[in-house]
Design a protein around this motif. Structure first.
Motif, PDB file in Angstrom:
ATOM      1  N   GLY A  40       0.581  -1.378   0.099  1.00  0.00           N
ATOM      2  CA  GLY A  40       0.139   0.222  -0.007  1.00  0.00           C
ATOM      3  C   GLY A  40       0.749   1.293  -0.120  1.00  0.00           C
ATOM      4  O   GLY A  40       0.455   2.384   0.570  1.00  0.00           O
ATOM      5  N   TYR A  41       1.807   1.205  -1.017  1.00  0.00           N
ATOM      6  CA  TYR A  41       2.646   2.334  -0.875  1.00  0.00           C
ATOM      7  C   TYR A  41       3.244   2.889  -2.307  1.00  0.00           C
ATOM      8  O   TYR A  41       3.130   1.908  -3.121  1.00  0.00           O
ATOM      9  N   ALA A  42       3.466   3.929  -2.629  1.00  0.00           N
ATOM     10  CA  ALA A  42       4.162   4.166  -3.922  1.00  0.00           C
ATOM     11  C   ALA A  42       5.585   4.432  -3.724  1.00  0.00           C
ATOM     12  O   ALA A  42       6.047   5.321  -2.941  1.00  0.00           O
ATOM     13  N   CYS A  43       6.270   3.471  -4.415  1.00  0.00           N
ATOM     14  CA  CYS A  43       7.707   3.414  -4.017  1.00  0.00           C
ATOM     15  C   CYS A  43       8.404   4.113  -5.525  1.00  0.00           C
ATOM     16  O   CYS A  43       8.187   3.847  -6.561  1.00  0.00           O
ATOM     17  N   VAL A  44       9.259   5.457  -5.219  1.00  0.00           N
ATOM     18  CA  VAL A  44       9.547   5.953  -6.186  1.00  0.00           C
ATOM     19  C   VAL A  44      11.055   5.995  -6.059  1.00  0.00           C
ATOM     20  O   VAL A  44      11.744   6.522  -5.155  1.00  0.00           O
ATOM     21  N   ARG A  45      11.506   5.463  -7.163  1.00  0.00           N
ATOM     22  CA  ARG A  45      13.118   5.257  -7.241  1.00  0.00           C
ATOM     23  C   ARG A  45      13.797   6.371  -8.365  1.00  0.00           C
ATOM     24  O   ARG A  45      13.395   6.109  -9.418  1.00  0.00           O
ATOM     25  N   VAL A  46      14.422   7.314  -8.136  1.00  0.00           N
ATOM     26  CA  VAL A  46      14.633   8.504  -8.936  1.00  0.00           C
ATOM     27  C   VAL A  46      16.088   8.457  -9.084  1.00  0.00           C
ATOM     28  O   VAL A  46      16.894   8.302  -8.268  1.00  0.00           O
ATOM     29  N   ASP A  47      16.430   8.511 -10.507  1.00  0.00           N
ATOM     30  CA  ASP A  47      17.719   8.778 -10.972  1.00  0.00           C
ATOM     31  C   ASP A  47      18.340  10.294 -10.764  1.00  0.00           C
ATOM     32  O   ASP A  47      17.591  11.218 -11.074  1.00  0.00           O
ATOM     33  N   MET A  48      19.071  10.671  -9.797  1.00  0.00           N
ATOM     34  CA  MET A  48      19.745  12.043  -9.631  1.00  0.00           C
ATOM     35  C   MET A  48      20.180  12.746 -10.829  1.00  0.00           C
ATOM     36  O   MET A  48      20.196  12.304 -11.965  1.00  0.00           O
ATOM     37  N   ARG A  49      19.881  14.019 -10.932  1.00  0.00           N
ATOM     38  CA  ARG A  49      20.485  14.832 -11.822  1.00  0.00           C
ATOM     39  C   ARG A  49      21.744  14.355 -12.465  1.00  0.00           C
ATOM     40  O   ARG A  49      22.565  14.359 -11.597  1.00  0.00           O
ATOM     41  N   GLY A  50      21.792  14.248 -13.610  1.00  0.00           N
ATOM     42  CA  GLY A  50      23.272  13.892 -14.315  1.00  0.00           C
ATOM     43  C   GLY A  50      23.436  12.488 -14.389  1.00  0.00           C
ATOM     44  O   GLY A  50      24.716  12.137 -14.617  1.00  0.00           O
ATOM     45  N   ASN A  51      22.611  11.688 -13.939  1.00  0.00           N
ATOM     46  CA  ASN A  51      22.831  10.191 -14.009  1.00  0.00           C
ATOM     47  C   ASN A  51      21.848   9.490 -14.375  1.00  0.00           C
ATOM     48  O   ASN A  51      20.629   9.743 -14.457  1.00  0.00           O
ATOM     49  N   GLY A  52      22.038   8.114 -14.692  1.00  0.00           N
ATOM     50  CA  GLY A  52      21.219   7.230 -15.279  1.00  0.00           C
ATOM     51  C   GLY A  52      20.335   7.954 -16.317  1.00  0.00           C
ATOM     52  O   GLY A  52      20.952   8.302 -17.360  1.00  0.00           O
ATOM     53  N   ASP A  53      18.900   7.801 -16.338  1.00  0.00           N
ATOM     54  CA  ASP A  53      17.926   8.219 -17.461  1.00  0.00           C
ATOM     55  C   ASP A  53      17.705   9.696 -17.318  1.00  0.00           C
ATOM     56  O   ASP A  53      16.726  10.368 -18.077  1.00  0.00           O
ATOM     57  N   SER A  54      18.206  10.332 -16.250  1.00  0.00           N
ATOM     58  CA  SER A  54      17.812  11.559 -15.940  1.00  0.00           C
ATOM     59  C   SER A  54      18.571  12.804 -16.815  1.00  0.00           C
ATOM     60  O   SER A  54      19.634  12.632 -17.288  1.00  0.00           O
ATOM     61  N   ASP A  55      18.027  14.062 -16.944  1.00  0.00           N
ATOM     62  CA  ASP A  55      18.677  15.160 -17.623  1.00  0.00           C
ATOM     63  C   ASP A  55      19.816  15.705 -16.652  1.00  0.00           C
ATOM     64  O   ASP A  55      19.867  15.333 -15.461  1.00  0.00           O
ATOM     65  N   GLY A  56      20.472  16.592 -17.142  1.00  0.00           N
ATOM     66  CA  GLY A  56      21.144  17.700 -16.080  1.00  0.00           C
ATOM     67  C   GLY A  56      22.912  17.412 -16.206  1.00  0.00           C
ATOM     68  O   GLY A  56      23.137  15.996 -16.632  1.00  0.00           O
ATOM     69  N   LEU A  57      23.450  17.770 -15.203  1.00  0.00           N
ATOM     70  CA  LEU A  57      24.925  17.349 -15.164  1.00  0.00           C
ATOM     71  C   LEU A  57      25.115  17.213 -13.543  1.00  0.00           C
ATOM     72  O   LEU A  57      24.724  17.936 -12.782  1.00  0.00           O
ATOM     73  N   MET A  58      26.274  16.415 -13.172  1.00  0.00           N
ATOM     74  CA  MET A  58      26.723  16.165 -11.897  1.00  0.00           C
ATOM     75  C   MET A  58      27.835  17.003 -11.381  1.00  0.00           C
ATOM     76  O   MET A  58      28.577  16.764 -12.385  1.00  0.00           O
ATOM     77  N   GLU A  59      27.842  17.435 -10.439  1.00  0.00           N
ATOM     78  CA  GLU A  59      28.850  18.317 -10.035  1.00  0.00           C
ATOM     79  C   GLU A  59      29.643  17.789  -8.974  1.00  0.00           C
ATOM     80  O   GLU A  59      30.993  17.928  -8.956  1.00  0.00           O
ATOM     81  N   ASP A  60      29.147  17.285  -8.117  1.00  0.00           N
ATOM     82  CA  ASP A  60      29.702  16.994  -6.795  1.00  0.00           C
ATOM     83  C   ASP A  60      28.816  15.893  -6.073  1.00  0.00           C
ATOM     84  O   ASP A  60      27.629  15.690  -6.446  1.00  0.00           O
ATOM     85  N   GLU A  61      29.416  15.384  -4.735  1.00  0.00           N
ATOM     86  CA  GLU A  61      28.281  14.731  -4.128  1.00  0.00           C
ATOM     87  C   GLU A  61      27.604  15.718  -2.950  1.00  0.00           C
ATOM     88  O   GLU A  61      28.328  16.798  -2.679  1.00  0.00           O
ATOM     89  N   TYR A  62      26.125  15.451  -2.889  1.00  0.00           N
ATOM     90  CA  TYR A  62      25.451  16.173  -1.764  1.00  0.00           C
ATOM     91  C   TYR A  62      25.565  17.661  -1.842  1.00  0.00           C
ATOM     92  O   TYR A  62      25.739  18.372  -0.871  1.00  0.00           O
ATOM     93  N   THR A  63      25.368  17.931  -3.308  1.00  0.00           N
ATOM     94  CA  THR A  63      25.527  19.362  -3.327  1.00  0.00           C
ATOM     95  C   THR A  63      24.208  20.211  -2.937  1.00  0.00           C
ATOM     96  O   THR A  63      23.209  19.679  -2.928  1.00  0.00           O
ATOM     97  N   ALA A  64      24.146  21.564  -2.975  1.00  0.00           N
ATOM     98  CA  ALA A  64      22.901  21.987  -2.695  1.00  0.00           C
ATOM     99  C   ALA A  64      21.967  21.994  -3.928  1.00  0.00           C
ATOM    100  O   ALA A  64      20.715  21.865  -3.586  1.00  0.00           O
ATOM    101  N   GLN A  65      22.215  21.957  -5.019  1.00  0.00           N
ATOM    102  CA  GLN A  65      21.358  21.716  -6.143  1.00  0.00           C
ATOM    103  C   GLN A  65      20.722  20.229  -5.933  1.00  0.00           C
ATOM    104  O   GLN A  65      19.506  20.185  -5.877  1.00  0.00           O
ATOM    105  N   GLU A  66      21.502  19.256  -5.486  1.00  0.00           N
ATOM    106  CA  GLU A  66      21.062  17.893  -5.197  1.00  0.00           C
ATOM    107  C   GLU A  66      20.235  17.812  -4.125  1.00  0.00           C
ATOM    108  O   GLU A  66      19.063  17.299  -4.308  1.00  0.00           O
ATOM    109  N   LEU A  67      20.368  18.569  -3.130  1.00  0.00           N
ATOM    110  CA  LEU A  67      19.296  18.477  -2.068  1.00  0.00           C
ATOM    111  C   LEU A  67      18.073  19.407  -2.344  1.00  0.00           C
ATOM    112  O   LEU A  67      16.904  18.931  -1.881  1.00  0.00           O
ATOM    113  N   ALA A  68      18.275  20.472  -3.278  1.00  0.00           N
ATOM    114  CA  ALA A  68      17.106  21.283  -3.425  1.00  0.00           C
ATOM    115  C   ALA A  68      16.357  20.465  -4.371  1.00  0.00           C
ATOM    116  O   ALA A  68      15.081  20.453  -4.244  1.00  0.00           O
TER     117      ALA A  68
END
Length: 663
Positions: free
Chosen positions: A72-100
């Protein structure tokens, strides 16, 4: 693990739900949810990581997320920005952008017609980090988190520095992320995969030099360290760790300091505890459902009254770097720190005695290859990655032993070494291993700790050692839960080297101990106090092994050059996903070489290859990294190449040097 195929709710599985962020970046999510969620909205559980839902974490995702969704849950597995099938570029780990982005995704989920408005967040390692960091930002819809194998302090207790010492995993993880994030999206999901891939490659950072350059606990590390202000963690946190992992300290810190935290620590490596070795595994998914039911659905199941800390106390056993199971028992502490723990103080005295009443004047100057039996920072499985017999390293160390124990000795918590010492070099570190020594001389590492002596007074404001002057220092070892058997001895083994766990000091320093006491957290004793549910999961992924993998781990000694090297090889093989036809595989090789008499002979070399194909389409990437040092600088090089078929479509070299300010 028991496979469950029938659940209270039949589910749907969307492989590519698009979440469009405010800046136009499109994140790809795989979503499992009950078929009637649109009519009967359910809470959402988010896992948000860079490790590729299409292939990287898919084997574990299908076991976990389908199981939870079926309840009884919706389980949502998201590729972060710049990885997998998502848009964008990755800059570092745990950036302000990642958390935003995470905060925005949570708000988006809560607003969907199939969501009840309540969101939980979970993850292991990177996902365990960012769910704590996101909770610290207090998005309104986030109601609870489950964090596995994570940290509350990015400088003191992550893969870059430990006790202010530079971990070699800093280079190792830099090479991993250079390789992992170099892979393209799946063309079956993205028609623009090639343009996206080339842009991703062009922007791909080699992060190891950046991380190594921050040699104090500065603003870079304080960002994302939730221990800066535990009071901001206002949602319930279930923190889980493993004694065979190097993120075991987080659980105790959170349970002691966060307002609504509970903890479970088992014998495990860096994996989820329903699949991790050494056993016993537990029913992690049942524990997760209990947590989500209480805090996302409001079901009064008593989760808030569970013990503050449930810990698996390991029992004395022969050393085994590939142990499939560890003997022990579960204890349950209603409050933490435990009132059943008292401090026992043992002096280190001349002649190698632990617990005597003599004086101490001991010189520690150990060979550079000491530490070959330490194991990995975060072992993943049964490829000799856990600590092996410590006896060969003990022989090279300065050791202090108790007399053989007459009765069992139970330890729970973190031991501390309180020291008065001097050094003949301005840069030096001290590593300490607490060991269980059996009557046959074999030695099992219970816990270890290390301290860069430049950080003896402060992690934020290090200072070079005053050569030849006596200083005070406190070296804190990792958390533990361990029962030594009668007839065994407790040993503290000290060294000024720890290869290849730590990068060596520039000069082979001698540290002289003038006084030292070991402060032991002694538990009053316990029997089994918790019976964990057995592990369960949904049906595993449908796949076909096209080429078997294999692994090797060996020590090589060049009898002419005198060098010693730890060589690690992992051929992952190639596997076809029978649901969508993607074929994936990887190959890794590491070489960590040093000369016993020369710290400047240390050199590390790492190679990663990633392979993806389907039909006539085939791509691969090759990432290599190397590190060496001189007296004043760390030198790091890397190369990233990408191939489409047999054609090179991208190549880039990286080269940086980092001043040795305090390492």
């Amino acid at each position: 693990m028991k496979t469950v195929t029938e659940f209270p709710h039949p589910i749907t599985d969307d492989p590519d739900m698009i979440i469009t962020l405010a800046d136009g970046c499109r994140l790809s999510a795989r979503v499992w949810m009950p078929v009637d969620a649109a009519a009967n909205p359910v809470p959402a559980v988010l896992e948000y990581i860079p490790y590729r839902k299409r292939d990287g974490t898919l084997p574990r995702d299908e076991i976990m997320h389908a199981y939870v969704a079926g309840h009884g849950y919706a389980c949502v597995r998201v590729d972060m920005r710049g990885n997998g099938d998502s848009d964008g570029l990755m800059e570092d780990e745990y950036t302000a952008q990642e958390l935003a982005d995470a905060v925005e995704v949570i708000g988006w989920l809560a607003a969907q017609p199939w969501c009840s408005g309540a969101v939980g967040m979970m993850g292991k390692s990177w996902g365990g980090f960012n769910c704590l960091q996101t909770a610290w930002l207090q998005p309104p819809a986030l109601k609870a988190v489950i964090s596995v194998c994570s940290t509350i302090d990015r400088f003191a207790d992550d893969i870059h520095f430990k006790g202010g010492c530079l971990l070699n995993e800093n280079l190792g993880w830099g090479a991993v992320m250079l390789s992992y994030s170099s892979r393209p999206a799946d063309p079956a999901l993205r028609g623009d995969w090639r343009a996206n891939w080339l842009a991703r490659l062009e922007a791909q950072p080699f992060l190891a030099p950046r991380w190594a350059g921050h040699q104090a606990r500065d603003a870079y590390w304080r960002h994302g360290s939730v221990g800066e202000d535990y009071s901001r963690l206002q949602v319930p946190v279930l923190s889980i760790g493993g004694w065979a992992d190097n993120y075991m300290n987080t659980v105790a810190h959170l349970v002691e300091n966060a307002p609504l935290a509970k903890g479970i620590v088992g014998p495990w490596v860096h994996q989820y505890p329903h699949t991790a070795v050494p056993g016993p595994q537990i029913g992690f998914l049942q524990e997760a459902l209990r947590w989500w039911d209480r805090w996302l659905k409001g079901i009064a199941n008593g989760a808030e009254d569970d013990p503050a800390m449930r810990a698996y106390m390991l029992h004395s056993a022969p050393p085994d770097a590939s142990a499939p199971h560890r003997a022990g028992h579960w204890l349950a502490e209603p409050v933490w720190p435990s009132p059943r723990v008292t401090q026992q103080v043992l002096a280190l005295t001349q002649g190698g005695e632990l617990g005597g009443d003599g004086v101490l004047h001991a010189r520690v100057n150990t060979p550079q290859h000491l530490g070959l039996h330490t194991g990995e920072f975060f072992p993943m499985g049964l490829n000799g990655e856990m600590p092996g017999d410590q006896a060969p390293d003990d022989v090279l160390s300065v050791c202090f032993d108790t007399a053989p124990l007459e009765t069992p000795l139970d330890l729970l918590g973190a031991a501390r070494l309180v020291l008065r010492l001097s050094a003949d070099q301005p840069r030096a570190f001290l590593a300490a291993r607490l060991c269980d020594v059996a009557p046959d001389g074999s030695s099992v590492r219970i816990a270890h700790g290390m301290l860069n002596l430049c950080h003896r007074d402060s992690m934020a404001e290090p200072a070079l050692l005053p050569v030849g002057q006596e200083v005070a220092a406190v070296l804190v070892l990792d958390q533990m839960a361990y029962r030594l058997a009668p007839g065994h001895r407790l040993r503290i083994a000290l060294s000024t080297t720890y290869w290849p766990f730590l990068w060596p000091s520039p000069v082979a320093a001698t540290v002289t101990l003038h006084a030292a006491t070991l402060h032991l957290p002694v538990h009053q004793g316990s029997e089994t106090e918790w019976v964990a549910p057995p592990p369960e999961g949904a049906a595993p992924w449908r796949h076909k092994v096209l080429r078997e993998g294999h692994a090797a781990r060996r020590v090589e000694h060049d009898l002419i050059a005198g060098t010693v090297a730890l060589v690690v090889e992992d051929e992952g093989g190639d596997t076809e996903n029978l649901a969508h036809g993607l074929i994936t595989g990887d190959t890794m090789a590491e070489r960590w070489q040093v000369h016993p008499d020369d710290p400047l002979a240390a050199r590390a070399e790492i190679r990663w290859e990633q392979r993806l194909s389907r039909g006539d389409w085939a791509v691969r990437t090759l990432a290599t990294a190397a590190m060496w040092s001189d007296a004043t600088h760390l030198h790091m090089e890397a190369r990233l190449e990408a191939f489409e078929g047999d054609n090179v479509v991208f190549a880039r070299n990286y080269a940086e040097k980092v001043p040795r300010d305090f390492i």
